[in-house]
Design an enzyme around this catalytic site. Sequence first.
Site, PDB file in Angstrom:
ATOM      1  N   ASN A  68      -7.338  -3.027  14.213  1.00 55.35           N
ATOM      2  CA  ASN A  68      -8.714  -3.100  13.858  1.00 55.35           C
ATOM      3  C   ASN A  68      -8.892  -4.353  12.916  1.00 55.35           C
ATOM      4  O   ASN A  68      -9.714  -4.831  12.426  1.00 55.35           O
ATOM      5  CB  ASN A  68      -9.221  -1.880  12.935  1.00 55.35           C
ATOM      6  CG  ASN A  68      -8.877  -1.504  11.778  1.00 55.35           C
ATOM      7  OD1 ASN A  68      -7.913  -2.062  11.224  1.00 55.35           O
ATOM      8  ND2 ASN A  68      -9.267  -0.695  11.318  1.00 55.35           N
TER       9      ASN A  68
ATOM     10  N   HIS B 128      -7.145  -4.974  10.102  1.00 55.92           N
ATOM     11  CA  HIS B 128      -6.790  -4.668   8.801  1.00 55.92           C
ATOM     12  C   HIS B 128      -5.410  -5.341   8.098  1.00 55.92           C
ATOM     13  O   HIS B 128      -4.629  -5.659   8.890  1.00 55.92           O
ATOM     14  CB  HIS B 128      -7.021  -3.318   8.164  1.00 55.92           C
ATOM     15  CG  HIS B 128      -5.718  -2.220   8.482  1.00 55.92           C
ATOM     16  ND1 HIS B 128      -6.016  -0.976   9.125  1.00 55.92           N
ATOM     17  CD2 HIS B 128      -4.394  -2.566   8.444  1.00 55.92           C
ATOM     18  CE1 HIS B 128      -4.699  -0.275   9.305  1.00 55.92           C
ATOM     19  NE2 HIS B 128      -3.854  -1.246   9.165  1.00 55.92           N
TER      20      HIS B 128
ATOM     21  N   ASP C 225       0.688  -1.151   0.034  1.00 56.18           N
ATOM     22  CA  ASP C 225      -0.184   0.016  -0.056  1.00 56.18           C
ATOM     23  C   ASP C 225       0.868   1.155  -0.034  1.00 56.18           C
ATOM     24  O   ASP C 225       2.106   1.234   0.303  1.00 56.18           O
ATOM     25  CB  ASP C 225      -0.925  -0.233   1.176  1.00 56.18           C
ATOM     26  CG  ASP C 225      -0.486  -0.420   2.479  1.00 56.18           C
ATOM     27  OD1 ASP C 225       0.988  -0.456   2.533  1.00 56.18           O
ATOM     28  OD2 ASP C 225      -0.928  -1.017   3.549  1.00 56.18           O
TER      29      ASP C 225
ATOM     30  N   GLU D 231      -9.689  -2.150   5.180  1.00 55.88           N
ATOM     31  CA  GLU D 231     -10.313  -1.717   6.414  1.00 55.88           C
ATOM     32  C   GLU D 231     -11.499  -2.673   6.583  1.00 55.88           C
ATOM     33  O   GLU D 231     -12.016  -3.323   5.667  1.00 55.88           O
ATOM     34  CB  GLU D 231     -10.823  -0.444   6.431  1.00 55.88           C
ATOM     35  CG  GLU D 231      -9.685   0.698   6.157  1.00 55.88           C
ATOM     36  CD  GLU D 231      -8.855   0.798   7.617  1.00 55.88           C
ATOM     37  OE1 GLU D 231      -8.819  -0.162   8.250  1.00 55.88           O
ATOM     38  OE2 GLU D 231      -8.491   1.854   7.734  1.00 55.88           O
TER      39      GLU D 231
HETATM   40  C1  GLP Z   1      -0.409   0.102   8.526  1.00 55.04           C
HETATM   41  C2  GLP Z   1      -0.324  -0.722   7.152  1.00 55.04           C
HETATM   42  C3  GLP Z   1      -0.460  -1.970   7.499  1.00 55.04           C
HETATM   43  C4  GLP Z   1       0.499  -2.455   8.650  1.00 55.04           C
HETATM   44  C5  GLP Z   1      -0.277  -1.918   9.815  1.00 55.04           C
HETATM   45  C6  GLP Z   1       0.370  -2.102  11.204  1.00 55.04           C
HETATM   46  O1  GLP Z   1      -1.606   0.551   8.607  1.00 55.04           O
HETATM   47  N1  GLP Z   1      -0.787  -0.284   5.988  1.00 55.04           N
HETATM   48  O2  GLP Z   1       0.270  -2.769   6.214  1.00 55.04           O
HETATM   49  O3  GLP Z   1       0.439  -3.736   8.889  1.00 55.04           O
HETATM   50  O4  GLP Z   1      -0.136  -0.557   9.582  1.00 55.04           O
HETATM   51  O5  GLP Z   1       1.421  -1.323  11.587  1.00 55.04           O
HETATM   52  P1  GLP Z   1       2.566  -1.451  12.658  1.00 55.04           P
HETATM   53  O6  GLP Z   1       3.101  -2.792  12.311  1.00 55.04           O
HETATM   54  O7  GLP Z   1       3.122  -0.415  12.696  1.00 55.04           O
HETATM   55  O8  GLP Z   1       1.576  -1.847  13.944  1.00 55.04           O
END
Ligand code: GLP
Length: 250
Positions: free
Chosen positions: A135, A137, A67, A142
């Site tokens: 959440n 995702h 993304d 989402e």
């Molecule tokens: C973002 C990314 C996800 C990632 C998530 C968790 O929203 N788009 O791909 O897995 O955050 O992030 P973190 O690893 O910093 O908790």
Amino acid sequence: MKIYIYADKEKLFKDVSRQIIEEVCKNPNCTLGFPTGSTPMPLYKNLIEDYSQNKTSYKGVTTFNLDEYVGLKKNDVNSYHYYMMKNLFNHIDINLKNANIPNGVASNLEKECARYDALLEKHNIDIQILGLGVNGHIGFNEPNTLVSITTHVVNLSNSTIEANARNFNSKEEVPTRAITMGLKNILNAKEVILIATGLTKASAVKMMIEGTMCNTCPASILQTHPNAIIYLDEEAASALKNSKNIVIKN
Ligand code: GLP
């Protein structure tokens, strides 16, 4: 779905790194799917360390990032382009032409999604690595995302904006939209590795593994993937009660 729970977080990341490095050695032209966020940072650090010690080459490897925020230029410190360059690509011998990341500043975002999907169709992802949102995702898919969806533009939920605000000066600076590979693209990968660490992920982990498969928790879709491994530390696994297929790794 196999579930590995680690008492030792360092070992968790060593094992994931070993799996990626073995894939690259066995199949130098493989395709890898990469996430961003704080979770995979130790993995990227290990890959860089292995590259400098053992010269595992990424010259033939193709990568797809999950993304990118809409509106952030490549050189913006909060863009996922910048993250990937800083945390991995600048330190290994990957051919940047083969390192694909959605363009969040494309003038036509729908066209950009179609371009990304067309590329993904040409390359079957061998290993898709994922983090997990609080959440539930994956990528930026989402809650209430359709399983059949491919690359698309998403309006980020308030909980995602709040969780990701820690990287920005304020919540108001967090982009409200992103381009993300869809659940369908993710499920197409031959193998999926999801990593979740820390207490903040415990409830999403429980929904993903023990909840009924439904789009309230997009990650629960991995229950249907024939080759998915969930790597958890003890904190992220702390809410699990009746999971099958758990392997405790010490
Ligand atoms: C973002 C990314 C996800 C990632 C998530 C968790 O929203 N788009 O791909 O897995 O955050 O992030 P973190 O690893 O910093 O908790």
